[in-house]
Design a protein around this motif. Structure first.
Motif, PDB file in Angstrom:
ATOM      1  N   GLN A 241      45.882 -24.784  59.149  1.00 60.80           N
ATOM      2  CA  GLN A 241      44.366 -24.860  59.784  1.00 60.80           C
ATOM      3  C   GLN A 241      44.530 -25.226  60.999  1.00 60.80           C
ATOM      4  O   GLN A 241      43.489 -24.693  61.675  1.00 60.80           O
ATOM      5  N   TYR A 242      45.448 -25.695  61.786  1.00 60.73           N
ATOM      6  CA  TYR A 242      45.493 -25.604  63.092  1.00 60.73           C
ATOM      7  C   TYR A 242      45.875 -24.390  63.661  1.00 60.73           C
ATOM      8  O   TYR A 242      45.231 -23.951  64.821  1.00 60.73           O
ATOM      9  N   TYR A 243      46.773 -23.615  63.149  1.00 62.96           N
ATOM     10  CA  TYR A 243      47.123 -22.278  63.751  1.00 62.96           C
ATOM     11  C   TYR A 243      45.818 -21.477  63.587  1.00 62.96           C
ATOM     12  O   TYR A 243      45.498 -20.686  64.195  1.00 62.96           O
ATOM     13  N   ILE A 244      44.894 -21.584  62.733  1.00 61.58           N
ATOM     14  CA  ILE A 244      43.753 -20.811  62.348  1.00 61.58           C
ATOM     15  C   ILE A 244      42.830 -20.901  63.595  1.00 61.58           C
ATOM     16  O   ILE A 244      42.179 -20.197  64.189  1.00 61.58           O
ATOM     17  N   THR A 245      42.842 -22.562  64.097  1.00 63.97           N
ATOM     18  CA  THR A 245      41.875 -22.812  65.296  1.00 63.97           C
ATOM     19  C   THR A 245      42.438 -22.082  66.573  1.00 63.97           C
ATOM     20  O   THR A 245      41.460 -21.866  67.436  1.00 63.97           O
ATOM     21  N   GLN A 246      43.759 -21.612  66.701  1.00 65.84           N
ATOM     22  CA  GLN A 246      44.390 -21.097  67.610  1.00 65.84           C
ATOM     23  C   GLN A 246      44.338 -19.598  67.356  1.00 65.84           C
ATOM     24  O   GLN A 246      44.826 -18.840  68.354  1.00 65.84           O
ATOM     25  N   ASP A 247      43.811 -18.967  66.501  1.00 69.55           N
ATOM     26  CA  ASP A 247      43.806 -17.592  66.139  1.00 69.55           C
ATOM     27  C   ASP A 247      44.892 -16.932  65.733  1.00 69.55           C
ATOM     28  O   ASP A 247      45.245 -15.837  66.215  1.00 69.55           O
ATOM     29  N   HIS A 254      51.977 -17.702  57.281  1.00 70.60           N
ATOM     30  CA  HIS A 254      53.355 -18.008  57.012  1.00 70.60           C
ATOM     31  C   HIS A 254      53.277 -19.476  56.306  1.00 70.60           C
ATOM     32  O   HIS A 254      54.293 -19.739  55.284  1.00 70.60           O
ATOM     33  N   CYS A 255      52.675 -20.375  57.033  1.00 70.93           N
ATOM     34  CA  CYS A 255      52.645 -21.695  56.503  1.00 70.93           C
ATOM     35  C   CYS A 255      52.073 -21.996  55.315  1.00 70.93           C
ATOM     36  O   CYS A 255      52.545 -22.718  54.344  1.00 70.93           O
ATOM     37  N   CYS A 297      42.753 -24.091  51.555  1.00 70.87           N
ATOM     38  CA  CYS A 297      43.365 -23.763  52.838  1.00 70.87           C
ATOM     39  C   CYS A 297      43.382 -22.211  52.809  1.00 70.87           C
ATOM     40  O   CYS A 297      43.043 -21.555  54.124  1.00 70.87           O
ATOM     41  N   TRP A 298      43.738 -21.679  51.821  1.00 72.86           N
ATOM     42  CA  TRP A 298      44.006 -20.111  51.715  1.00 72.86           C
ATOM     43  C   TRP A 298      42.353 -19.387  52.024  1.00 72.86           C
ATOM     44  O   TRP A 298      42.192 -18.530  52.770  1.00 72.86           O
ATOM     45  N   LEU A 299      41.662 -20.110  51.370  1.00 70.66           N
ATOM     46  CA  LEU A 299      39.974 -19.644  51.246  1.00 70.66           C
ATOM     47  C   LEU A 299      39.375 -19.854  52.959  1.00 70.66           C
ATOM     48  O   LEU A 299      38.935 -18.750  53.240  1.00 70.66           O
ATOM     49  N   LYS A 300      40.038 -20.932  53.485  1.00 72.33           N
ATOM     50  CA  LYS A 300      39.389 -20.885  54.766  1.00 72.33           C
ATOM     51  C   LYS A 300      40.137 -20.143  55.759  1.00 72.33           C
ATOM     52  O   LYS A 300      39.647 -19.591  56.930  1.00 72.33           O
ATOM     53  N   TYR A 301      41.452 -19.565  55.531  1.00 73.71           N
ATOM     54  CA  TYR A 301      42.117 -18.682  56.181  1.00 73.71           C
ATOM     55  C   TYR A 301      41.505 -17.240  56.170  1.00 73.71           C
ATOM     56  O   TYR A 301      41.228 -16.594  56.996  1.00 73.71           O
ATOM     57  N   CYS A 302      40.913 -16.801  54.876  1.00 75.42           N
ATOM     58  CA  CYS A 302      40.311 -15.711  54.650  1.00 75.42           C
ATOM     59  C   CYS A 302      38.960 -15.727  55.447  1.00 75.42           C
ATOM     60  O   CYS A 302      38.561 -14.653  56.189  1.00 75.42           O
ATOM     61  N   ALA A 304      38.150 -17.548  58.215  1.00 77.23           N
ATOM     62  CA  ALA A 304      38.240 -17.476  59.516  1.00 77.23           C
ATOM     63  C   ALA A 304      38.594 -16.120  60.081  1.00 77.23           C
ATOM     64  O   ALA A 304      38.144 -15.565  60.898  1.00 77.23           O
ATOM     65  N   LEU A 305      39.573 -15.491  59.429  1.00 72.86           N
ATOM     66  CA  LEU A 305      40.196 -14.061  59.676  1.00 72.86           C
ATOM     67  C   LEU A 305      39.049 -13.065  59.507  1.00 72.86           C
ATOM     68  O   LEU A 305      38.944 -12.182  60.607  1.00 72.86           O
ATOM     69  N   LEU A 306      38.036 -13.306  58.662  1.00 71.99           N
ATOM     70  CA  LEU A 306      36.847 -12.325  58.542  1.00 71.99           C
ATOM     71  C   LEU A 306      35.887 -12.456  59.603  1.00 71.99           C
ATOM     72  O   LEU A 306      35.459 -11.538  60.543  1.00 71.99           O
ATOM     73  N   ASN A 307      35.742 -13.622  59.969  1.00 73.92           N
ATOM     74  CA  ASN A 307      34.861 -13.979  61.065  1.00 73.92           C
ATOM     75  C   ASN A 307      35.311 -13.645  62.445  1.00 73.92           C
ATOM     76  O   ASN A 307      34.836 -13.203  63.391  1.00 73.92           O
TER      77      ASN A 307
END
Length: 624
Positions: A241-247, A254-255, A297-302, A304-307
């Motif tokens: 989730q940290y790496y998501i905040t950094q795009d 990978h995590c 966490c996978w859901l948050k990834y999807c 965030a990537l779409l947004n």
């Protein structure tokens, strides 16, 4: 006179072993009425050993005489102080625990390169760091943990030999660790240092350093096989989730893939565990919960990537023949965004060869940095291939991410059900709604986009009906607001469809638009009503956290009333007058509360404009 070693051989080693057993094994079975029974017993033994050894050490002699004493004895006493410090901390007597740990640290001063003392030094500093962190003295904790890190690195660089374990001098020689085991324990101590540093940096708000230390902790645990699979998996998923905040979606994915892989390892190990039935039930529940948490966490990834993909869409001139574009309209605005699927590298690629060389060097270093962050010992190809790491530009690409996200929603809802996990369940449903919302921005067919928003309304309405506003007021407000906004988005789409048809809207279409407007107004009004006091009056000054949402709600209600379709001129005048009153509410509140103006600048200017224009519009309708 007997020597201290003769004492240790005759009874000291056995007493120390007894104290350790009481601490590490017997204490787990202490009764709830006396939870520290075994640790108190261990403390008495540690104190007895300390008193005996100090008798040999000559604790009351001056500093020069102390330096002449046997150094092994000196370190044995330091180790006992460490164990007493931990004992007092464990029994919630932190002040005494700090005294013993500080005394141990003082005795070890200047011995950080001694193979017999370095492990004890690192562990003592770790314990003091934890203690001060627990007191919220974060800077003090950081200093101690950074010192532990420095001691480890300096020893590794200048000595490098396998250091003694912290108990090696207090057990018979034949029971001491092998060099391999000593090295393992030393590395484990430093891994703990990194873990504690990650927590302290996180509490200090330095998310970059916190993530860096957390990642290094996980990597070291994996490389040395010193980890508990379920906890490792959840920590790694959380790090994503940290790496998501950094795009950084490559590292985030990978995590998450690593977390899923190690979770599977935990799943395989569980049936083989021989344990009490209650403990097994707890382990199974923990396993199910962690599975759901990783799925979330996978859901948050999807999501965030779409947004992120949506935000990366850029408008380009339509005359550019070499670029292919995909156009989408944001339902919240009148702007149309266009996505470039081929870059303008041909234009920018005319830079000098020197610049290209510099760029190549930078890119190479970035690749090396990314490789260093990967958990190379894990095979993750199939897991990483479940969802892309790259920005998407077409509806079909976005739908692939959406479908992956929906699968993880289903998985997370297997554990987080409404009955028993209300807050978690609601957050999952809202994330599901958000998935539909962002997917809709990639859809060019307005009718299909409407159907997506209808799905959002259905799922959010279903949740709102189940909640008691008295117990879940904040959540209900969020749901009301989102339902109001979604209904308004559908209204805009229906109007756009009607205008695009080239013909006058039918009565059925007008009725549908009006129904959506009234639905949106109803939810905005519910939100406003939730802010009223016991006498059903709005407060003269809104609380800071609801001030902007409330004023924006008034702004939206003003706009919605002006959109109502009616052939009745009297009703039309009434709607415009109501719209004007809401615009005035925003203007009047901002004038009376200057602090609101900074948060409502754009809307305030529009409201002022409408307050000036609407009276003329109302007069015109009267004349007509």
């Amino acid at each position: 006179m007997a020597t201290y070693m003769e004492f240790m051989i005759s009874e000291g080693f056995a007493k120390f072993a007894e104290a350790r057993k009481l601490t590490e094994e017997d204490s787990k079975n202490d009764p709830e009425t006396n939870p520290f029974k075994s640790k108190y017993a261990a403390r008495e033994i540690y104190q007895e050993l300390r008193a005996k050894l100090e008798h040999y050490y000559g604790v009351n002699t001056d500093e020069q005489q102390q330096q002449q004493q046997d150094s092994d004895l000196h370190l044995m006493l330091a180790s006992l102080r460490y164990h007493l410090g931990v004992n007092y901390v464990d029994t919630e007597e932190t002040s005494s625990g700090e005294d013993y740990l500080s005394a141990c640290r003082k005795m070890l001063k200047g011995l950080s390169l001694d193979t017999r003392a370095v492990s004890l030094t690192v562990k003592t500093l770790n314990q003091l760091g934890i203690l001060w962190s627990g007191r919220r003295e974060l800077q003090k904790a950081l200093e101690l943990l950074l010192e532990a890190e420095s001691v480890y690195k300096k020893f590794k660089h200048e000595v490098g030999a396998a250091p003694f374990g912290i108990n090696d001098l207090l057990v018979p020689e034949e029971h001491r660790f092998t060099d391999h085991k000593r090295q393992q324990q030393f590395e484990k101590g430093y891994t703990h240092t990194l873990y504690y540093l990650a927590q302290v940096y996180g509490n200090l708000g330095d998310s970059e350093k916190s993530a860096s230390h957390c990642h290094e902790t996980l990597k070291r645990q994996l490389e040395t096989s010193q980890y508990e699979p379920m906890d490792w998996a959840l920590n790694c998923a959380t790090l994503s989730q940290y790496y998501i905040t950094q795009d950084d979606y490559s590292q985030a994915r990978h995590c998450l893939a690593s977390a899923t892989r190690i979770y599977a390892e935990a799943l395989q190990k569980l049936p083989a565990v021989e344990t009490e039935e209650d403990q097994l039930d707890d382990d199974i529940d923990k396993l199910k919960r962690h599975k759901a948490d990783i799925a979330r966490c996978w859901l948050k990834y999807c999501l965030a990537l779409l947004n992120f993909s949506k935000d990366k869409l850029t408008t380009i001139p339509s005359e550019a023949p070499t670029n292919t574009t995909s156009s989408t309209t944001d339902a919240n605005s009148s702007t149309t965004t266009t996505t470039t699927t081929t870059t303008e590298a041909g234009i920018e690629g005319s830079s000098t060869s020197q610049e290209n060389t510099q760029n190549d060097g930078t890119e190479s270093q970035e690749k090396l940095n990314k490789l260093a962050l990967r958990f190379e010992c894990l095979e993750l190809t199939s897991l990483e291939n479940k969802v892309t790491e790259k920005c998407v530009v077409t509806f079909e690409e976005a739908r692939e991410i959406f479908l992956a996200g929906q699968a993880w929603i289903t998985e997370s809802k297997e554990y987080y059900v409404l009955d028993g996990h209300v807050s978690d369940y609601i957050e999952i449903i809202r994330d599901h709604s958000a998935l539909f919302k962002v997917l809709a921005t990639f859809e060019v067919d307005l009718d299909r986009r409407c159907r997506m928003h209808k799905r959002r309304i259905d799922m959010l309405q279903g949740i709102l009906k189940e909640l008691n506003p008295q117990h879940f007021l904040m959540v209900c407000r969020q749901l009301m607001y989102e339902l109001a906004e979604t209904s308004s988005e559908m209204m805009d789409l229906k109007i756009a469809l009607a205008e695009g048809s080239g013909t006058a809207p039918s009565n059925q279409v007008c009725h549908k638009i009006n129904t959506l407007i009234k639905q949106s107004l109803g939810y905005f009004q519910q939100f406003i009503d939730s802010l009223k006091d016991k006498e059903n009056k709005m407060p003269t000054t809104l609380e800071e956290e609801v001030m902007r949402p409330a004023l924006v709600a008034y702004f939206c209600m003003a706009r919605l009333h002006s959109k109502l379709i009616t052939p009745n001129s009297e009703q039309r005048l009434e709607n415009l007058a109501t719209s004007l009153s809401y615009y005035k509410m925003v203007v009047d509140y901002c004038k009376a509360h200057p602090e609101a103006l900074g948060k409502m600048q754009v809307e305030y200017e529009l409201c002022e404009e409408m307050v000036a224009l609407l009276p003329a519009r109302i007069a015109q309708v009267r004349r007509e």
